[in-house]
Structure formats: C-alpha cells, structure tokens
Design a protein around this motif. Structure first.
Motif, PDB file in Angstrom:
ATOM      1  N   ILE A   1       0.821  -1.215   0.000  1.00 31.60           N
ATOM      2  CA  ILE A   1       0.000   0.000   0.000  1.00 31.60           C
ATOM      3  C   ILE A   1       0.857   1.268   0.000  1.00 31.60           C
ATOM      4  CG2 ILE A   1      -1.970  -1.144   1.071  1.00 31.60           C
ATOM      5  CD1 ILE A   1      -1.182   0.208   3.725  1.00 31.60           C
TER       6      ILE A   1
ATOM      7  N   GLY B   1      -8.709   4.517   7.473  1.00 31.30           N
ATOM      8  CA  GLY B   1      -7.987   4.729   6.225  1.00 31.30           C
ATOM      9  C   GLY B   1      -6.960   3.637   5.969  1.00 31.30           C
TER      10      GLY B   1
ATOM     11  N   ASN C   1      -8.840   0.210   5.296  1.00 30.35           N
ATOM     12  CA  ASN C   1      -9.480   0.203   3.979  1.00 30.35           C
ATOM     13  C   ASN C   1      -8.450   0.109   2.854  1.00 30.35           C
ATOM     14  OD1 ASN C   1     -12.400   0.338   4.319  1.00 30.35           O
ATOM     15  ND2 ASN C   1     -12.054   2.313   5.301  1.00 30.35           N
ATOM     16  N   SER C   2      -7.283   0.735   3.045  1.00 26.54           N
ATOM     17  CA  SER C   2      -6.216   0.605   2.055  1.00 26.54           C
ATOM     18  C   SER C   2      -5.739  -0.835   1.975  1.00 26.54           C
ATOM     19  CB  SER C   2      -5.038   1.515   2.418  1.00 26.54           C
ATOM     20  OG  SER C   2      -5.403   2.876   2.311  1.00 26.54           O
TER      21      SER C   2
ATOM     22  N   LYS D   1      -8.532  -2.871   0.207  1.00 27.73           N
ATOM     23  CA  LYS D   1      -8.588  -2.574  -1.221  1.00 27.73           C
ATOM     24  C   LYS D   1      -7.427  -3.231  -1.966  1.00 27.73           C
ATOM     25  CE  LYS D   1      -8.964   1.302  -4.459  1.00 27.73           C
ATOM     26  NZ  LYS D   1      -9.013   2.786  -4.589  1.00 27.73           N
TER      27      LYS D   1
END
Length: 253
Positions: free
Chosen positions: A98, A206, A209-210, A213
């Motif tokens: 990420i 954040g 979720n990163s 994803k």
C-alpha cells in the motif's frame, strides 16, 4: 297472500360447502407455522452459529489487551486502535503493497535526516518515529506514508508483537496509527516533536481500507468499546478522540 321475510342473502356456495372456510383458515395457519419454523431454523442453525464462529475467530491476544501506549517516562501516549493477525513477513509485505515504508531506527544519521527534511522541506520517506512503549518495550515495527515534500506531515503506525498466538499459531500485532500534522514543541516536555491529528479513527479506517482494497487483509473487523475513554491526550499533550473501537484484519499470504 304469502308474505316473504326479508333477510340477508344466502350464500349458496357456503351452504353446499360449509367446511370451505375452515379449510382456508387451516391453510393460512399452516403457512404461518411454516414461516415461523423456517425463521427459527435460520436463526438457530445459521445466524447464531455464524455469530459464534466470528466471535471464536477473535484472536486471544485481544482478551485483556492494553489500550494505551506510554512514553519512556510512563506518560500515557497514543491510543491503540489497530491490529493485524499474521507473520512479520506478511505484515511488511502488506505495508509495502500500500506504499508505506519502514521507519528507520533513531540514531544520529536518521535524526539529522529528519531535521533536514522538516527544516529544508526535503523528502524523507524513512524518517524515524519517536519511541513509545508497550509490554515494557518500544515498538517492534513502524511504518509511515509521507504527505507532501517533507517529513512534517505523515501517516504513521507503531506495532507491537503480542505473546499470545491463536489456535493456528498466528501472531497478533497491536498498534497505534495516527497522523502527524505538524512539528512543534511538546506541550508536556517542551521537546521538539510531531503533533498528531485528534482524528485517530480516520487514520485507523484509512489504513484498514487501504489494506482491504489492496487485498492484503481478508476483512475488517472491530472490537467495540475497546478504549475505555472516548477522548484523551498523548504524551505530547495532543488531544485525541475516538468511537472507542479497535479495528483489525487477518493478513493474506
């Protein structure tokens, strides 16, 4: 003259089939019982077991886990708000996926580097983070994601390896993810330090979720009421506020 008594019209069908209404009522009753039975079976054998399985999957390290870090002097530090299940290799791979980098250890070279970055507005993607303590030791790993052209602003996380393993022998890493929004003097020691944003929940969500994803964790789960307080201050005197949840995920190979 024959008189005709006036009354309600007679339903000839009901006279011919007096049991028809009763059969209709019984059919409705049977349908209702079937609906209730199906609902019961769904709750008893599907929904509740799923809930228990999810509870059982919670890593044992989360039982009676600490909720705050501390400075070297024992002053309460940043709140713990994130966790990961998996190996150190998986954890490093996930952060690299990420775009986060490992923070350097604090020494003369890294200290000079972060000073030049903040004063001269130069990039430093591996700038050190100050040490916070948990389990009697400073962080085992630290990662960061700079914002802008220097180390003044950055997302960063400190992580500690917990002793407990789950039934599959997997480690749990508990940590504190926050956002450094500026450099200044500590409100408690007057030392030069980063000041964090009070929105620690936004940093937690954040980061997770990163990870999700990028397909580095299976799912995002939350421990409700993990933090006993909804607000506080860290060792630098910076206020923080939270919905009191810890978010965590299981790392994917």
């Amino acid at each position: 003259m024959v008189s005709q008594e006036v009354g309600h019209p007679v339903d000839s069908e009901k006279l011919r089939h007096p049991a028809g209404g009763r059969r209709e009522w019984l059919s409705t009753l049977r349908y209702g019982l079937i609906v209730v039975l199906v609902g019961y079976l769904a709750v008893a054998y599907v929904i509740l077991p799923m809930g228990w399985r999810r509870y059982e999957k919670r890593h044992p390290a989360l039982t009676n886990a600490p909720t705050l870090t501390h400075t070297k002097l024992g002053i309460p530090g940043d709140p713990l708000n994130v966790g990961f299940v998996g190996s150190e290799e998986q954890l490093i791979k996930a952060f690299h996926a990420i775009g986060w980098t490992e923070a350097e250890k604090i020494d003369l070279k890294s200290s000079v580097g972060i000073a030049e970055s903040t004063v001269l507005d130069r990039p430093d993607a591996v700038a050190p983070v100050s040490s916070l303590y948990l389990f009697g030791r400073k962080q085992d790993l630290a990662f960061e994601l700079p914002v802008g052209e220097s180390a003044r602003q950055r997302h960063h996380v400190r992580l500690w390896r917990c002793e407990e393993k789950d039934d599959q022998g997997r480690l749990f890493w508990i940590g504190s993810v926050t956002f450094d929004e500026r450099v200044g003097l500590s409100h408690t020691t007057e030392e030069i330090t980063h000041h964090i944003s009070p929105d620690v929940d936004g940093e937690r969500d954040g980061l997770l979720n990163s990870m999700l994803k990028a397909k580095q964790i299976e799912a995002i789960q939350y421990v409700d009421d993990f933090q006993p307080q909804a607000q506080g201050k860290n060792g630098g005197g910076d206020p923080w506020k939270t919905d009191q949840r810890l978010g965590w995920g299981t790392l994917i190979d």
